[in-house]
Enzyme design. Structure first.
Site, short mmCIF file in Angstrom:
data_model
loop_
_atom_site.label_atom_id
_atom_site.label_comp_id
_atom_site.label_asym_id
_atom_site.label_seq_id
_atom_site.Cartn_x
_atom_site.Cartn_y
_atom_site.Cartn_z
N ASP A 67 0.81 -1.22 0.00
CA ASP A 67 0.00 0.00 0.00
C ASP A 67 0.85 1.27 0.00
O ASP A 67 2.07 1.23 0.19
CB ASP A 67 -0.97 0.00 1.19
CG ASP A 67 -0.33 -0.52 2.47
OD1 ASP A 67 0.91 -0.49 2.59
OD2 ASP A 67 -1.07 -0.99 3.36
N ASN A 141 -7.66 -2.62 14.19
CA ASN A 141 -9.05 -2.95 13.83
C ASN A 141 -9.13 -4.20 12.95
O ASN A 141 -10.17 -4.51 12.39
CB ASN A 141 -9.72 -1.76 13.12
CG ASN A 141 -9.02 -1.40 11.81
OD1 ASN A 141 -8.07 -2.07 11.39
ND2 ASN A 141 -9.49 -0.33 11.16
N HIS A 143 -7.33 -4.66 10.15
CA HIS A 143 -7.04 -4.44 8.72
C HIS A 143 -5.75 -5.14 8.32
O HIS A 143 -4.83 -5.32 9.13
CB HIS A 143 -7.05 -2.95 8.33
CG HIS A 143 -5.88 -2.14 8.76
ND1 HIS A 143 -5.97 -0.79 9.05
CD2 HIS A 143 -4.56 -2.44 8.95
CE1 HIS A 143 -4.78 -0.32 9.38
NE2 HIS A 143 -3.91 -1.31 9.33
N GLU A 148 -9.87 -1.95 5.32
CA GLU A 148 -10.50 -1.63 6.59
C GLU A 148 -11.76 -2.49 6.79
O GLU A 148 -12.29 -3.05 5.83
CB GLU A 148 -10.90 -0.14 6.60
CG GLU A 148 -9.74 0.83 6.37
CD GLU A 148 -8.80 0.98 7.57
OE1 GLU A 148 -8.72 0.06 8.40
OE2 GLU A 148 -8.14 2.03 7.65
C1 F6R Z 1 1.45 -1.56 6.13
C2 F6R Z 1 0.11 -2.10 6.22
C3 F6R Z 1 -0.67 -2.10 7.50
C4 F6R Z 1 0.17 -2.37 8.74
C5 F6R Z 1 -0.69 -2.29 10.00
C6 F6R Z 1 0.14 -2.47 11.25
O1 F6R Z 1 1.96 -1.70 4.83
O2 F6R Z 1 -0.40 -2.53 5.24
O3 F6R Z 1 -1.69 -3.06 7.41
O4 F6R Z 1 0.75 -3.63 8.64
O5 F6R Z 1 -1.34 -1.06 10.05
O6 F6R Z 1 1.04 -1.39 11.38
P1 F6R Z 1 2.18 -1.39 12.49
O7 F6R Z 1 3.13 -2.47 12.13
O8 F6R Z 1 2.81 -0.03 12.39
O9 F6R Z 1 1.49 -1.65 13.80
#
Ligand code: F6R
Length: 248
Positions: A67, A141, A143, A148
């Site tokens: 992403d 959440n 995701h 989401e």
């Molecule tokens: C990042 C992504 C997100 C993160 C998630 C956890 O490329 O796609 O899904 O993996 O938000 O983020 P952290 O590791 O910062 O807790």
């Protein structure tokens, strides 16, 4: 889902790095699905260390990131382009032409350009042969990528409005919550699910509740990561803090 619990964040990250190293060694032209955020940093650190020691060669590998924020230039310090360059690409020999991160800096008003970028990204993954090993973190959440919680699982690469909780969570990386982009371009659930092997890394106390929900939940688009329960090859690597609420 194969769930493995490690004594420390470093050991969980090393286990993830080991899966990536094994993938590259057994198939040098592997297609790697990469993630950003705080969780994968020690995993990238290990891969860089092994590369420097001479045992890990990315010369024939391909990578596709999950992403990127919309409306942010690649040289913005909080862009995922910048993150990947800083924390991984600049320190390994993965050829520039083989690295892919979705474009986030397209003109806001041109929805055709965004659609074209989404389709081109899916096409590039297909042309590379599909993702062999996908690295995932998990949002508070549930995701994965920026998919989401929603009424239905998403399909291919698309533009998504970030949930308010995600904007708040990610504001820790920005000067203020107002600076966090409201939209992102992300691989969809279908694209992630198409990976041959998925490794979800979850570390730290902050991931304990969502990991417990993931394990206990029905497959439900309101908890996007729950789809991983029915994927044929998912490895969940957690440290003790993140696995604290899991039974057994
Ligand atoms: C990042 C992504 C997100 C993160 C998630 C956890 O490329 O796609 O899904 O993996 O938000 O983020 P952290 O590791 O910062 O807790």
């Amino acid at each position: 889902m194969d769930i493995q619990v490690f004594q420390s964040e470093a050991l969980a990250a090393q286990a993830a790095a080991t899966l990536f190293a094994a993938q590259i060694i057994s198939k040098p032209d592997s297609v790697l699905g990469l993630a950003t955020g705080g969780t994968p940093l020690p995993c990238y650190g290990k891969l860089i260390e092994w590369h420097r020691m001479g045992g890990l060669d990315f010369a024939h590998a391909h990578s596709f990131n999950l992403d990127e924020y919309c409306g942010i230039a690649p040289d913005h310090p909080q862009s995922y382009h910048f993150y990947m360059e800083k924390h991984f690409f600049s320190q390994v020999n993965l050829p520039k032409a083989n690295r892919h991160v979705p474009k986030g800096d397209l003109p806001r008003e041109q929805s055709d350009a965004w659609q074209a970028e989404c389709r081109a990204y899916d096409r590039a993954i297909a042309e590379a042969g599909g993702i062999d090993l996908q690295l995932l973190g998990i949002g508070g959440n549930g995701h994965i990528g920026f998919n989401e919680p929603a009424e239905a699982f998403t399909g291919d690469t698309h533009i998504v409005a970030l949930a308010s909780g995600t904007i708040e969570d990610n504001s820790r990386y920005f000067d203020s919550v107002e600076q966090v982009p409201t939209h992102a371009i992300t691989l969809g659930i279908r694209s992630i699910f198409a990976a041959r092997h998925i490794v979800l890394l979850a570390t730290g106390e902050g991931k304990a509740q969502i990991l417990q929900r993931l394990v206990q939940s029905e497959v439900d688009p309101h908890l996007p990561a729950s789809i991983l329960q029915i994927h044929p090859r998912v490895t969940v690597l957690a440290d003790r803090a993140a696995a604290r609420l899991l039974e057994g």
